[in-house]
Scaffold this motif. Structure first.
Motif, short mmCIF file in Angstrom:
data_model
loop_
_atom_site.label_atom_id
_atom_site.label_comp_id
_atom_site.label_asym_id
_atom_site.label_seq_id
_atom_site.Cartn_x
_atom_site.Cartn_y
_atom_site.Cartn_z
N TYR A 7 45.38 0.88 23.68
CA TYR A 7 45.25 0.72 22.24
C TYR A 7 45.63 -0.68 21.80
O TYR A 7 46.50 -1.31 22.37
N SER A 8 44.98 -1.14 20.73
CA SER A 8 45.12 -2.53 20.28
C SER A 8 46.29 -2.75 19.33
O SER A 8 46.72 -3.88 19.15
N GLY A 9 46.77 -1.69 18.69
CA GLY A 9 47.80 -1.85 17.68
C GLY A 9 47.22 -1.82 16.27
O GLY A 9 47.95 -1.70 15.30
N ASP A 10 45.90 -1.92 16.14
CA ASP A 10 45.22 -1.75 14.86
C ASP A 10 45.00 -0.25 14.68
O ASP A 10 44.19 0.36 15.38
N ARG A 11 45.75 0.36 13.78
CA ARG A 11 45.76 1.81 13.66
C ARG A 11 44.37 2.41 13.44
O ARG A 11 44.03 3.42 14.05
N THR A 12 43.59 1.79 12.58
CA THR A 12 42.26 2.32 12.29
C THR A 12 41.39 2.29 13.54
O THR A 12 40.77 3.30 13.91
N LYS A 13 41.34 1.17 14.22
CA LYS A 13 40.53 1.05 15.43
C LYS A 13 41.04 1.99 16.52
O LYS A 13 40.26 2.59 17.25
N ASP A 14 42.35 2.12 16.62
CA ASP A 14 42.92 2.97 17.67
C ASP A 14 42.68 4.45 17.39
O ASP A 14 42.41 5.22 18.32
N TYR A 15 42.74 4.85 16.14
CA TYR A 15 42.38 6.22 15.82
C TYR A 15 40.90 6.47 16.11
O TYR A 15 40.52 7.51 16.65
N GLU A 16 40.04 5.52 15.76
CA GLU A 16 38.61 5.65 16.04
C GLU A 16 38.38 5.82 17.55
O GLU A 16 37.58 6.67 17.97
N LEU A 17 39.07 5.04 18.36
CA LEU A 17 38.95 5.14 19.81
C LEU A 17 39.41 6.51 20.29
O LEU A 17 38.75 7.15 21.12
N THR A 18 40.51 7.00 19.77
CA THR A 18 41.03 8.31 20.17
C THR A 18 40.05 9.42 19.81
O THR A 18 39.84 10.35 20.60
N ILE A 19 39.43 9.32 18.66
CA ILE A 19 38.45 10.33 18.25
C ILE A 19 37.24 10.30 19.19
O ILE A 19 36.71 11.34 19.60
N LYS A 20 36.81 9.10 19.59
CA LYS A 20 35.71 8.98 20.55
C LYS A 20 36.11 9.56 21.90
O LYS A 20 35.31 10.23 22.57
N GLN A 21 37.36 9.31 22.32
CA GLN A 21 37.84 9.87 23.58
C GLN A 21 37.85 11.39 23.52
O GLN A 21 37.47 12.06 24.49
N LEU A 22 38.27 11.94 22.39
CA LEU A 22 38.28 13.40 22.23
C LEU A 22 36.87 13.96 22.40
O LEU A 22 36.66 14.91 23.16
N GLU A 23 35.92 13.37 21.71
CA GLU A 23 34.55 13.88 21.79
C GLU A 23 34.04 13.82 23.22
O GLU A 23 33.41 14.76 23.71
N ALA A 24 34.31 12.72 23.93
CA ALA A 24 33.88 12.60 25.32
C ALA A 24 34.53 13.67 26.21
O ALA A 24 33.89 14.20 27.12
#
Length: 159
Positions: A7-24
């Motif tokens: 994670y980058s430390g940018d909360r919005t981007k990191d949440y977006e990444l986590t949501i993409k990981q969940l879907e995958a």
């Protein structure tokens, strides 16, 4: 606020990444327990300053403990009882800055000080809740709520 080097430390981007990981993780898996298990593990990896993350599943008019990460927890929670039961009763997210001030709070872990609970609704029916506890007061804010609700929306699509 995030513990993995992914994670980058940018909360919005990191949440977006986590949501993409969940879907995958869940898009091709039909088993609810497997998907909820991976979802709780993903959030445990992603979020800091939490001491419990997991799911309660609605069964026979009460919430029953499902997959989670953390210390042993309460097994059954009644409709309208505690933060989780209130989320089901009101069918809306409960974000509690200080659980000690929440009327009827159920203390499964005495270390918990704040909590967020998001109801999971599938086909108009309560499926369960996502429950996250923190040992810190006021741990969860509007950003957490917005993105955790989006996280649950992904789960709802695949349950």
């Amino acid at each position: 606020m995030f513990q993995s080097s992914l994670y980058s430390g940018d909360r919005t981007k990191d949440y977006e990444l986590t949501i993409k990981q969940l879907e995958a993780l869940i898009k091709d898996e039909p088993d609810h327990i497997a998907n909820l298990s991976n979802a709780s593990a993903l959030l445990k990896q992603f979020l800091t300053d939490i001491n419990w993350v997991g799911f309660y599943i609605w069964k026979e008019s009460e919430l029953v403990l499902g997959p989670f990460q953390g210390l042993p927890a309460c097994v059954r929670i009644g409709f309208g009882k505690g933060v989780c039961g209130t989320a089901v009763k009101e069918r809306k997210t409960q974000r509690v800055a200080d659980v000690l001030a929440f009327p009827g709070h159920i203390a499964c872990d005495s270390a918990s000080r704040s909590e967020i609970v998001i109801p999971i609704i599938k086909d108009g029916q309560v499926f369960g809740v996502l429950d996250i506890d923190s040992p810190n007061e006021n741990r969860f804010d509007e950003t957490d709520q917005t993105y955790l609700e989006r996280f649950v929306n992904v789960l709802e699509r695949y349950l």
